[in-house]
Motif scaffolding. Structure first.
Motif, PDB file in Angstrom:
ATOM      1  N   ARG A  22      18.809  -4.224  -7.278  1.00  0.00           N
ATOM      2  CA  ARG A  22      19.823  -4.183  -6.227  1.00  0.00           C
ATOM      3  C   ARG A  22      20.102  -2.721  -5.906  1.00  0.00           C
ATOM      4  O   ARG A  22      20.214  -1.898  -6.801  1.00  0.00           O
ATOM      5  N   GLU A  23      20.231  -2.456  -4.631  1.00  0.00           N
ATOM      6  CA  GLU A  23      20.496  -1.098  -4.181  1.00  0.00           C
ATOM      7  C   GLU A  23      21.370  -1.181  -2.933  1.00  0.00           C
ATOM      8  O   GLU A  23      20.944  -1.735  -1.923  1.00  0.00           O
ATOM      9  N   ALA A  24      22.564  -0.669  -3.006  1.00  0.00           N
ATOM     10  CA  ALA A  24      23.480  -0.626  -1.855  1.00  0.00           C
ATOM     11  C   ALA A  24      23.626  -1.983  -1.167  1.00  0.00           C
ATOM     12  O   ALA A  24      23.530  -2.089   0.055  1.00  0.00           O
ATOM     13  N   GLY A  25      23.841  -3.027  -1.957  1.00  0.00           N
ATOM     14  CA  GLY A  25      24.108  -4.337  -1.393  1.00  0.00           C
ATOM     15  C   GLY A  25      22.892  -5.114  -0.932  1.00  0.00           C
ATOM     16  O   GLY A  25      23.031  -6.171  -0.309  1.00  0.00           O
ATOM     17  N   ARG A  26      21.709  -4.623  -1.190  1.00  0.00           N
ATOM     18  CA  ARG A  26      20.504  -5.360  -0.822  1.00  0.00           C
ATOM     19  C   ARG A  26      19.535  -5.372  -1.982  1.00  0.00           C
ATOM     20  O   ARG A  26      19.671  -4.607  -2.924  1.00  0.00           O
ATOM     21  N   VAL A  27      18.546  -6.251  -1.910  1.00  0.00           N
ATOM     22  CA  VAL A  27      17.508  -6.323  -2.934  1.00  0.00           C
ATOM     23  C   VAL A  27      16.332  -5.492  -2.466  1.00  0.00           C
ATOM     24  O   VAL A  27      15.862  -5.640  -1.335  1.00  0.00           O
ATOM     25  N   VAL A  28      15.864  -4.601  -3.339  1.00  0.00           N
ATOM     26  CA  VAL A  28      14.689  -3.791  -3.059  1.00  0.00           C
ATOM     27  C   VAL A  28      13.582  -4.261  -3.989  1.00  0.00           C
ATOM     28  O   VAL A  28      13.763  -4.296  -5.207  1.00  0.00           O
ATOM     29  N   ILE A  29      12.450  -4.650  -3.404  1.00  0.00           N
ATOM     30  CA  ILE A  29      11.301  -5.103  -4.186  1.00  0.00           C
ATOM     31  C   ILE A  29      10.187  -4.094  -3.985  1.00  0.00           C
ATOM     32  O   ILE A  29       9.803  -3.780  -2.851  1.00  0.00           O
ATOM     33  N   LEU A  30       9.688  -3.566  -5.103  1.00  0.00           N
ATOM     34  CA  LEU A  30       8.639  -2.553  -5.085  1.00  0.00           C
ATOM     35  C   LEU A  30       7.312  -3.217  -5.431  1.00  0.00           C
ATOM     36  O   LEU A  30       7.193  -3.856  -6.481  1.00  0.00           O
ATOM     37  N   ILE A  31       6.326  -3.064  -4.529  1.00  0.00           N
ATOM     38  CA  ILE A  31       5.029  -3.705  -4.727  1.00  0.00           C
ATOM     39  C   ILE A  31       3.910  -2.687  -4.490  1.00  0.00           C
ATOM     40  O   ILE A  31       4.115  -1.664  -3.827  1.00  0.00           O
ATOM     41  N   PRO A  32       2.693  -2.985  -4.977  1.00  0.00           N
ATOM     42  CA  PRO A  32       1.552  -2.115  -4.674  1.00  0.00           C
ATOM     43  C   PRO A  32       1.221  -2.156  -3.178  1.00  0.00           C
ATOM     44  O   PRO A  32       1.315  -3.213  -2.536  1.00  0.00           O
ATOM     45  N   ALA A  33       0.817  -1.018  -2.624  1.00  0.00           N
ATOM     46  CA  ALA A  33       0.469  -0.950  -1.203  1.00  0.00           C
ATOM     47  C   ALA A  33      -0.726  -1.833  -0.879  1.00  0.00           C
ATOM     48  O   ALA A  33      -0.856  -2.337   0.245  1.00  0.00           O
ATOM     49  N   SER A  34      -1.580  -2.073  -1.845  1.00  0.00           N
ATOM     50  CA  SER A  34      -2.797  -2.868  -1.618  1.00  0.00           C
ATOM     51  C   SER A  34      -2.552  -4.371  -1.573  1.00  0.00           C
ATOM     52  O   SER A  34      -3.463  -5.142  -1.256  1.00  0.00           O
ATOM     53  N   MET A  35      -1.352  -4.818  -1.823  1.00  0.00           N
ATOM     54  CA  MET A  35      -1.052  -6.251  -1.872  1.00  0.00           C
ATOM     55  C   MET A  35      -1.087  -6.848  -0.465  1.00  0.00           C
ATOM     56  O   MET A  35      -0.566  -6.264   0.481  1.00  0.00           O
ATOM     57  N   SER A  36      -1.695  -8.034  -0.334  1.00  0.00           N
ATOM     58  CA  SER A  36      -1.761  -8.708   0.966  1.00  0.00           C
ATOM     59  C   SER A  36      -0.385  -9.264   1.341  1.00  0.00           C
ATOM     60  O   SER A  36       0.494  -9.398   0.489  1.00  0.00           O
ATOM     61  N   ARG A  37      -0.211  -9.617   2.608  1.00  0.00           N
ATOM     62  CA  ARG A  37       1.061 -10.169   3.079  1.00  0.00           C
ATOM     63  C   ARG A  37       1.353 -11.506   2.401  1.00  0.00           C
ATOM     64  O   ARG A  37       2.501 -11.807   2.085  1.00  0.00           O
TER      65      ARG A  37
END
Length: 188
Positions: A22-37
């Protein structure tokens, strides 16, 4: 949780790991740049579930608190402390918790929500002990001595109170030579 509450950040340095916070009232999800949609959608759903499950564990409901108190009483107080109720309250500014031995009710400051579980357990156990012993005398601290994270939890709460500039009431008793415990912390 709606999609506007979630921000996905891609990182070229990230290879396989996915994390969420959680960061400033929202969820931040960190993923690899190579991951498909499509992989991203799967991982976002998975990480939201994990984050919510962790928050439920750290922020138990009043019903969960009563079950937790019963378990702590059984493990550390021989089951002798039996609260009739335990609930979160928002009106405690000078203590972490309080109890009324006459009716067996325990109240926990909502400032404890999200703190480590061993800290919340300590405050619950502290109040359970007050159902059996009034004050902070030798008998009281003897009851709590079996809790393995007693000093760590007390230190954590002292640090939070200091860092937040809280005007917490101090309970100062004479040192107890038999237990080596001196009560010089904020009221829990």
């Amino acid at each position: 949780m709606s999609t506007e509450d979630v921000e996905v950040r891609r990182s070229a340095r990230r290879r396989r790991t996915v994390s969420a916070r959680r960061e400033a009232g929202r969820v931040v999800i960190l993923i690899p740049a190579s991951m498909s949609r499509s992989e991203e959608r799967v991982w976002v759903a998975r990480m939201l579930k994990k984050l919510e499950a962790g928050e439920r564990r750290r922020r138990p409901s009043d019903t969960d608190l009563l079950a937790r108190a019963s378990d702590l009483s059984a493990r550390y107080l021989g089951g002798h402390a039996r609260p009739s109720s335990i609930r979160w309250v928002s009106n405690q500014r000078s203590r972490w918790g309080s109890c009324t031995p006459a009716d067996g009710s325990i109240r926990l400051s909502d400032r404890l929500r999200g703190m480590p579980s061993y800290v919340v357990d300590y405050v619950i156990l502290h109040e359970l002990a007050h159902l059996l012993v009034a004050g902070h005398n030798r008998d009281f601290w003897t009851l709590l001595r079996s809790y393995p994270r007693l000093e760590r939890a007390r230190g954590f709460l002292d640090g939070v109170a200091l860092a937040q500039g809280l005007d917490m009431a101090d309970d100062v008793d004479e040192p107890d030579d038999a237990t080596g415990v001196e009560d010089v912390t904020v009221t829990a």
